[in-house]
Scaffold this motif. Sequence first.
Motif, PDB file in Angstrom:
ATOM      1  N   TYR A 366       0.534  -1.283  -0.128  1.00  0.00           N
ATOM      2  CA  TYR A 366      -0.616  -0.045  -0.078  1.00  0.00           C
ATOM      3  C   TYR A 366       0.210   1.662   0.175  1.00  0.00           C
ATOM      4  N   ARG A 367       0.628   2.023  -1.027  1.00  0.00           N
ATOM      5  CA  ARG A 367       1.503   3.090  -1.543  1.00  0.00           C
ATOM      6  C   ARG A 367       0.618   4.116  -0.857  1.00  0.00           C
ATOM      7  N   TYR A 368       0.922   5.537  -0.594  1.00  0.00           N
ATOM      8  CA  TYR A 368       0.129   6.452  -0.778  1.00  0.00           C
ATOM      9  C   TYR A 368       0.953   7.523  -2.133  1.00  0.00           C
ATOM     10  N   GLU A 369      -0.310   6.986  -2.911  1.00  0.00           N
ATOM     11  CA  GLU A 369       0.243   8.081  -4.076  1.00  0.00           C
ATOM     12  C   GLU A 369      -0.905   8.916  -4.822  1.00  0.00           C
ATOM     13  N   GLN A 370      -0.183  10.590  -4.585  1.00  0.00           N
ATOM     14  CA  GLN A 370      -0.761  11.854  -4.607  1.00  0.00           C
ATOM     15  C   GLN A 370      -2.271  11.882  -6.350  1.00  0.00           C
ATOM     16  N   SER A 371      -3.360  12.127  -5.211  1.00  0.00           N
ATOM     17  CA  SER A 371      -4.601  12.088  -6.288  1.00  0.00           C
ATOM     18  C   SER A 371      -4.381  11.891  -7.438  1.00  0.00           C
ATOM     19  N   GLY A 372      -3.388  12.888  -7.704  1.00  0.00           N
ATOM     20  CA  GLY A 372      -3.668  13.113  -9.289  1.00  0.00           C
ATOM     21  C   GLY A 372      -2.791  12.266 -10.197  1.00  0.00           C
ATOM     22  N   GLU A 373      -2.052  11.626  -9.129  1.00  0.00           N
ATOM     23  CA  GLU A 373      -1.011  10.611  -9.792  1.00  0.00           C
ATOM     24  C   GLU A 373      -1.558   8.919  -9.952  1.00  0.00           C
ATOM     25  N   LEU A 374      -2.978   9.256  -9.608  1.00  0.00           N
ATOM     26  CA  LEU A 374      -3.557   7.899 -10.227  1.00  0.00           C
ATOM     27  C   LEU A 374      -4.175   7.358 -11.284  1.00  0.00           C
ATOM     28  N   HIS A 375      -3.927   6.244 -11.850  1.00  0.00           N
ATOM     29  CA  HIS A 375      -4.120   5.944 -13.269  1.00  0.00           C
ATOM     30  C   HIS A 375      -4.531   4.689 -13.530  1.00  0.00           C
ATOM     31  N   GLY A 376      -5.942   4.660 -13.467  1.00  0.00           N
ATOM     32  CA  GLY A 376      -6.820   2.618 -14.117  1.00  0.00           C
ATOM     33  C   GLY A 376      -5.722   1.924 -12.965  1.00  0.00           C
ATOM     34  N   LEU A 377      -5.290   0.955 -13.759  1.00  0.00           N
ATOM     35  CA  LEU A 377      -4.653   0.065 -12.946  1.00  0.00           C
ATOM     36  C   LEU A 377      -2.862   0.635 -13.105  1.00  0.00           C
ATOM     37  N   THR A 378      -2.213   0.739 -13.607  1.00  0.00           N
ATOM     38  CA  THR A 378      -0.662   1.460 -14.088  1.00  0.00           C
ATOM     39  C   THR A 378      -0.662   2.465 -12.896  1.00  0.00           C
ATOM     40  N   ARG A 379      -0.959   3.426 -11.119  1.00  0.00           N
ATOM     41  CA  ARG A 379      -0.912   3.655 -10.626  1.00  0.00           C
ATOM     42  C   ARG A 379      -1.989   3.628 -10.006  1.00  0.00           C
ATOM     43  N   VAL A 380      -1.598   2.908  -8.634  1.00  0.00           N
ATOM     44  CA  VAL A 380      -2.490   2.451  -7.750  1.00  0.00           C
ATOM     45  C   VAL A 380      -2.105   2.579  -6.428  1.00  0.00           C
ATOM     46  N   ARG A 381      -2.627   2.733  -5.191  1.00  0.00           N
ATOM     47  CA  ARG A 381      -3.134   2.715  -4.090  1.00  0.00           C
ATOM     48  C   ARG A 381      -2.526   1.418  -3.121  1.00  0.00           C
ATOM     49  N   SER A 382      -3.296   0.298  -4.305  1.00  0.00           N
ATOM     50  CA  SER A 382      -3.015  -1.087  -3.771  1.00  0.00           C
ATOM     51  C   SER A 382      -2.957  -1.910  -4.551  1.00  0.00           C
ATOM     52  N   PHE A 383      -1.366  -3.010  -4.673  1.00  0.00           N
ATOM     53  CA  PHE A 383      -1.138  -2.930  -5.740  1.00  0.00           C
ATOM     54  C   PHE A 383      -0.044  -4.766  -4.740  1.00  0.00           C
ATOM     55  N   THR A 384       0.236  -5.659  -5.535  1.00  0.00           N
ATOM     56  CA  THR A 384       0.144  -6.813  -5.367  1.00  0.00           C
ATOM     57  C   THR A 384       1.118  -7.341  -6.335  1.00  0.00           C
ATOM     58  N   GLN A 385       2.641  -7.063  -5.979  1.00  0.00           N
ATOM     59  CA  GLN A 385       3.695  -6.843  -6.518  1.00  0.00           C
ATOM     60  C   GLN A 385       4.416  -8.707  -6.600  1.00  0.00           C
ATOM     61  N   ASP A 386       5.198  -8.620  -7.821  1.00  0.00           N
ATOM     62  CA  ASP A 386       5.973 -10.316  -8.385  1.00  0.00           C
ATOM     63  C   ASP A 386       6.504 -10.225  -7.446  1.00  0.00           C
ATOM     64  N   ASP A 387       7.534  -9.758  -5.978  1.00  0.00           N
ATOM     65  CA  ASP A 387       8.335 -10.099  -5.566  1.00  0.00           C
ATOM     66  C   ASP A 387       9.159 -10.908  -5.111  1.00  0.00           C
ATOM     67  N   ALA A 388      10.571 -10.546  -4.915  1.00  0.00           N
ATOM     68  CA  ALA A 388      11.482 -11.141  -4.367  1.00  0.00           C
ATOM     69  C   ALA A 388      13.148 -10.954  -3.826  1.00  0.00           C
ATOM     70  N   HIS A 389      13.631 -11.605  -3.875  1.00  0.00           N
ATOM     71  CA  HIS A 389      14.823 -10.692  -2.985  1.00  0.00           C
ATOM     72  C   HIS A 389      15.693 -11.823  -2.799  1.00  0.00           C
ATOM     73  N   HIS A 390      16.529 -12.079  -3.237  1.00  0.00           N
ATOM     74  CA  HIS A 390      18.110 -12.618  -3.607  1.00  0.00           C
ATOM     75  C   HIS A 390      19.057 -12.368  -2.519  1.00  0.00           C
ATOM     76  N   PHE A 391      19.317 -13.324  -1.694  1.00  0.00           N
ATOM     77  CA  PHE A 391      20.556 -13.357  -0.211  1.00  0.00           C
ATOM     78  C   PHE A 391      21.193 -14.106  -0.934  1.00  0.00           C
ATOM     79  N   CYS A 392      22.591 -13.802  -1.656  1.00  0.00           N
ATOM     80  CA  CYS A 392      23.329 -14.599  -1.964  1.00  0.00           C
ATOM     81  C   CYS A 392      25.246 -13.677  -2.011  1.00  0.00           C
ATOM     82  N   ARG A 393      26.066 -14.666  -1.905  1.00  0.00           N
ATOM     83  CA  ARG A 393      27.291 -14.230  -1.940  1.00  0.00           C
ATOM     84  C   ARG A 393      27.967 -13.028  -2.095  1.00  0.00           C
ATOM     85  N   PRO A 394      28.772 -12.013  -2.581  1.00  0.00           N
ATOM     86  CA  PRO A 394      29.417 -11.028  -2.717  1.00  0.00           C
ATOM     87  C   PRO A 394      29.987 -12.443  -3.957  1.00  0.00           C
ATOM     88  N   ASP A 395      30.455 -12.928  -4.259  1.00  0.00           N
ATOM     89  CA  ASP A 395      30.999 -13.610  -4.941  1.00  0.00           C
ATOM     90  C   ASP A 395      29.779 -14.237  -6.520  1.00  0.00           C
TER      91      ASP A 395
END
Length: 646
Positions: A366-395
């Motif tokens: 959930y992110r607060y986006e300024q009202s004038g910024e909202l645009h259909g589904l491309t810029r919303v205040r609640s969205f689902t990321q297909d998020d991932a984090h890779h934790f790795c060694r520097p090498d």
Amino acid sequence: MIKITFPDGTAREYKNGISSLEIAEQISPRLAKEVYAATVNGEIRDLTRPIDHDATLKLHKWEDEAAKHAFWHSSAHLMAEALESLYPGMKFGIGPAIENGFYYDVDPGDERVITEADLQTIENRMKELAAKNLTFSRREVSKKEALYIFKKKSDEYKTELISELADGTITLYTQGNFTDLCRGPHLPSTEPLKAIKLLSVAGAYWRGNEKRKMLTRIYGITFPKQKLLDDYLVFLEEAKRRDHRRIGKELELFTFSQKVGMGLPLWLPKGSDIRQNLINFLTGVLRKRGYKIVTTPHIGNVNLYKTSGHFEKYGADSFQPISTPQEGEQFMLKPMNCPHHCEIYNATPHSYKDMPLRMAEFGTVYRYEQSGELHGLTRVRSFTQDDAHHFCRPDQLREEFKSIIDLILYIFKILNFNDFTAQISLRDPNNKQKYIGSDENWERAEREIIEAAAEKNLETTVVTGEAAFYGPKLDFMVKDAIGRKWQLGTIQVDYNLPERFDLTYNGSDNQKHRPVMIHRTIFGSLERFVAVLIENTAGKFPLWLAPEKAVILPISEKFNDYAGKVLEILNNSDICTLIDERSEKIGKKIRDNELKRIPYLLIIGEKEVENETIAVRKQGEGDKGSMKIEEFVSFINSEIKKEIAF
RNA sequence: GCCGAUGUAGCUCAGUUGGUCAGAGCAGCUGAUUUGUAAUCUGCAGGUCGGGGGUUCGAAUCCCUUCAUCGGCUCCA
């Protein structure tokens, strides 16, 4: 005499001081009419500028960006002249050519407002002026003279620009009664500016700074032929029909409610099916690539974000913390998943042998986006990321990063997203206080991204100042129906959060070591991804994604029984199928269901009942002949398998 | 948030200067029809004209305000 070398390698002699335009005329008068700019020794210049030394020459016709640029830039000047003659005293900011057309930022004065209703008047004046065949003339002036000219006009915007320019580099262009500060190049005259259309007006802050005055920006586009303009306007109309907001409503995919709140999408059943299909598909791919799926809450204690640094950076501009009634705790709506994932990392000890660790979540944020910024589904205040984090060694970082590039390219390929651009976003070295972390970490991270992208032969553009506050990133951008770019996938290298969360692993030396973290999404968010998918497919989703695969159309109610049997078989075979039992003529049923973009229409009448078949019609393509039901089932399954083969 | 525009039935839109202006098509529901590859016919129902306030004898129409949407700007973890 001077020697002019053309792109094909041929060279000819001309008299010293000849212009590109004169050369074009000597080649052919017709060519001279079709060129709008020239590149002389690698520098794009006016056609009319004399050439006084040996040079390479490329003449730019309409097809070249350089030609369009000069054409539209000259159009901007023409519009400015029209504005000045219609509204004396109007002040001018900047008026560049853009990807599609041009704009000019103007200050009409406090008393006057330019609205869309005025565009026709301005357009008409532009046409009158263009018809006068005014020549554009270039003049080099001293800084002092330039300042004098624009101070006399009391044009504070131009004088501000001039005061920042180095003396000796300043040029003015004049056509008719209008003179502008400008680097050029321009057309020889206004003659080719035949088809003119002003598109819209909008507000724009002077120099892009929200603390400064808001000017009026007028957008327009011009073409050398009316036909090209007509085609462009038709294209814009067609793009409107592909707008995901419109198709989302038509196909009942998603909606918004004022009561629920702006920017908070409500996914309807069919839209949810598409989402779920994407999630299932991607989850399968991720598991094969060694990702572990995790799940985290939608809120987190405010201290979590103080640790991550997000609170300091974005706290004031976020949805404000939720307070508990009793214990006085404060929670924030989760604006990103990474801090939660860091804590998952910390829940168990890690060995260098276990790295890299890949943690994925379809995490709603959930992110607060300024009202004038909202645009259909491309810029919303609640969205689902297909998020991932890779934790790795520097090498391992380089290989890990490259494997994510592969993954993104692979997914984009399956979805036919061929028209994307890749952008490397670095921090603004003059504005370091916007970012967290040491110079050393930043330099390492930026180097890794640049080199990994280069090793993958990825064509990238580099933009400074666009990095995330904790690290640089590689973004994948896709265009929507009218050419607006949206960021989908992103890969970000981060040395900072591991320090803030004190993430460690045991090395072969039995010492604690710090892992590197990579943040990445492929779709970006399901919301934005579906939006872009809709605009790219005009709502004709690939079979595997379509919420409904087929609809059965009985020719009359006499065949409803058999149709019902077919329906049952297909649904039991996991082919989501509908039935249209209305007492309408078959033509009507076909039309209605074609418009719903259901991939297959199955027509059932006397012949089909007799032979125990179905007549298959493919959406958008027409009749494909009849099939046995089982045949259709395996056909659909093999089609889907083909689409998402991996 | 800022500038400008827009807001009339589920959808797409008409509604001249304030005075039967609350309408049409599609969708929906009815009834008839039983249809072979992109629109069969009938009837019905649907709106406090975004919300609130004001001007007026009278407001969808004029004014103020507020909300939302659209096009941009700024922003975008």
